[in-house]
Design a protein around this motif. Sequence first.
Motif, PDB file in Angstrom:
ATOM      1  N   ILE A 223      45.142  18.251  12.317  1.00  0.00           N
ATOM      2  CA  ILE A 223      44.118  19.224  11.905  1.00  0.00           C
ATOM      3  C   ILE A 223      44.138  19.383  10.386  1.00  0.00           C
ATOM      4  O   ILE A 223      43.089  19.464   9.738  1.00  0.00           O
ATOM      5  CB  ILE A 223      44.342  20.578  12.604  1.00  0.00           C
ATOM      6  CG1 ILE A 223      44.154  20.440  14.116  1.00  0.00           C
ATOM      7  CG2 ILE A 223      43.371  21.638  12.057  1.00  0.00           C
ATOM      8  CD1 ILE A 223      44.614  21.656  14.900  1.00  0.00           C
ATOM      9  N   ALA A 224      45.332  19.424   9.816  1.00  0.00           N
ATOM     10  CA  ALA A 224      45.450  19.545   8.355  1.00  0.00           C
ATOM     11  C   ALA A 224      44.789  18.359   7.662  1.00  0.00           C
ATOM     12  O   ALA A 224      44.054  18.530   6.673  1.00  0.00           O
ATOM     13  CB  ALA A 224      46.917  19.651   7.958  1.00  0.00           C
ATOM     14  N   LYS A 225      45.019  17.150   8.173  1.00  0.00           N
ATOM     15  CA  LYS A 225      44.410  15.966   7.567  1.00  0.00           C
ATOM     16  C   LYS A 225      42.896  15.979   7.730  1.00  0.00           C
ATOM     17  O   LYS A 225      42.160  15.594   6.808  1.00  0.00           O
ATOM     18  CB  LYS A 225      45.018  14.700   8.178  1.00  0.00           C
ATOM     19  CG  LYS A 225      46.451  14.439   7.717  1.00  0.00           C
ATOM     20  CD  LYS A 225      46.989  13.117   8.219  1.00  0.00           C
ATOM     21  CE  LYS A 225      47.532  13.212   9.615  1.00  0.00           C
ATOM     22  NZ  LYS A 225      48.233  11.969  10.036  1.00  0.00           N
ATOM     23  N   ALA A 226      42.420  16.432   8.892  1.00  0.00           N
ATOM     24  CA  ALA A 226      40.973  16.502   9.118  1.00  0.00           C
ATOM     25  C   ALA A 226      40.321  17.505   8.184  1.00  0.00           C
ATOM     26  O   ALA A 226      39.243  17.253   7.635  1.00  0.00           O
ATOM     27  CB  ALA A 226      40.688  16.878  10.578  1.00  0.00           C
ATOM     28  N   ALA A 227      40.961  18.652   7.977  1.00  0.00           N
ATOM     29  CA  ALA A 227      40.423  19.668   7.071  1.00  0.00           C
ATOM     30  C   ALA A 227      40.396  19.159   5.630  1.00  0.00           C
ATOM     31  O   ALA A 227      39.413  19.343   4.906  1.00  0.00           O
ATOM     32  CB  ALA A 227      41.241  20.951   7.168  1.00  0.00           C
ATOM     33  N   ALA A 228      41.470  18.501   5.220  1.00  0.00           N
ATOM     34  CA  ALA A 228      41.533  17.968   3.853  1.00  0.00           C
ATOM     35  C   ALA A 228      40.491  16.878   3.643  1.00  0.00           C
ATOM     36  O   ALA A 228      39.905  16.762   2.554  1.00  0.00           O
ATOM     37  CB  ALA A 228      42.931  17.425   3.570  1.00  0.00           C
ATOM     38  N   SER A 229      40.233  16.072   4.671  1.00  0.00           N
ATOM     39  CA  SER A 229      39.235  15.008   4.546  1.00  0.00           C
ATOM     40  C   SER A 229      37.831  15.569   4.360  1.00  0.00           C
ATOM     41  O   SER A 229      36.930  14.852   3.900  1.00  0.00           O
ATOM     42  CB  SER A 229      39.269  14.097   5.780  1.00  0.00           C
ATOM     43  OG  SER A 229      38.693  14.739   6.911  1.00  0.00           O
ATOM     44  N   LEU A 230      37.638  16.843   4.691  1.00  0.00           N
ATOM     45  CA  LEU A 230      36.352  17.510   4.495  1.00  0.00           C
ATOM     46  C   LEU A 230      36.326  18.325   3.211  1.00  0.00           C
ATOM     47  O   LEU A 230      35.397  19.088   2.973  1.00  0.00           O
ATOM     48  CB  LEU A 230      36.039  18.408   5.696  1.00  0.00           C
ATOM     49  CG  LEU A 230      35.846  17.675   7.033  1.00  0.00           C
ATOM     50  CD1 LEU A 230      35.729  18.662   8.183  1.00  0.00           C
ATOM     51  CD2 LEU A 230      34.618  16.771   6.979  1.00  0.00           C
ATOM     52  N   GLY A 231      37.365  18.166   2.389  1.00  0.00           N
ATOM     53  CA  GLY A 231      37.385  18.790   1.075  1.00  0.00           C
ATOM     54  C   GLY A 231      38.130  20.102   0.981  1.00  0.00           C
ATOM     55  O   GLY A 231      38.175  20.701  -0.096  1.00  0.00           O
ATOM     56  N   ALA A 232      38.712  20.581   2.068  1.00  0.00           N
ATOM     57  CA  ALA A 232      39.395  21.870   2.049  1.00  0.00           C
ATOM     58  C   ALA A 232      40.741  21.778   1.351  1.00  0.00           C
ATOM     59  O   ALA A 232      41.423  20.749   1.395  1.00  0.00           O
ATOM     60  CB  ALA A 232      39.598  22.393   3.476  1.00  0.00           C
TER      61      ALA A 232
END
Length: 403
Positions: A223-232
């Motif tokens: 989830i952390a990687k997915a959020a970061a991939s969206l710019g978060a």
Amino acid sequence: MSILSGKNILLGITAGIAAYKTANLVRLFIKAGANVKVVMTPASKDFITPLTLSTLSKNPVHSSFTHDDDDNAMWNNHVELGLWADYFVIAPATANTMSKMANGTCDNLLLATYLSAKCPVYFAPAMDLDMYKHPSTLESFKLLKSFGNIMIPATSGELASGLVGEGRMAEPEDIISFIEKEIINTLPLREKKVLITAGPTYEAIDPVRFIGNHSSGKMGFEIAKAAASLGAEVILISGPTSQQVSHSLIDVKFVTSASEMYDAVHSYFKTVDIAILSAAVADYKPKNVSDIKIKKAAATFSIELEKTKDILKSLGAIKNHQFLVGFALETNNELDNAKGKLKSKNLNLIVLNSLNDQGAGFGGSTNKVTFITDTEEVIEHQLKSKTEVARDLMQQIIKQQHA
């Protein structure tokens, strides 16, 4: 890990002296975790060899529609190359090539690929000062930007002719930085802060033993990687785990006990926009913890337990602007129990897993989840990898926030 990790980068190289810098540019893209393919104009091979670039990119280098020295050569499909790329970077971009791009001239493989590309196109001009300032070149800049292409500005310095001024191609490190910043600025969670918890907690019995659970932390890390991939900008608070992540937008904080996780979460909660609590936090802990190792003596041994603080409920009680997500791992009455948790803890979304579903739960690489929204909409998903589940979750959060 860079925002470019896992992305397909097509690098177009044209016939300018700055082509020598592209070996390092390929190396930096690979170091960022990107997949790289190279397409060259025929004349650019006078400045850097395809062998160098294919070795660094670990992919064949394309420079013509077919291989002239091979009677059985296959056609190099420019459409396929254009569709493969997530980003097309043309560096160096000479005045000649930019003029052709601006006017739709298609006389080599690179230009055919450019006209077929559906992805964002970046171009890094490189030429002498007089050429850079010529009205025709300035018109090419204007037209290319009007098509939606993104210009990586040239820098000033000593040029190949001996003149000093604008026209130097940006350095490879600066090209990477420019593209990363541009990508982040287009992502849906840019300038958002996301708090995520992951893994188990360990509740000490004595200096040697603890009460824990089988959580691996993999779901929270995905989830952390997915959020970061969206710019978060991500704050990941994790209990003990072997999981690792290296990403410029993820700050990992490790804790051990439920109490430590409670304190860490509350120290960041007021500053975040989204909080996703996927950690498997202990519900109970030993009431009394021995300072020394408890010796084996009696045939039976009892431990008095007391409740830990309910982190999710405590956040639901104080949330203001935050979008709050919880997880429910159930073995019976799954949907009713999850809906009850959604309401009692004042959540915006809850993610239900059932241990009755094969492939779901702790330890594995897959999960089967159901999303339940604060309007009690139930959205069931099939068994997927935890990476895909994480992406689905972030898209669901974005959808609800924009509803």
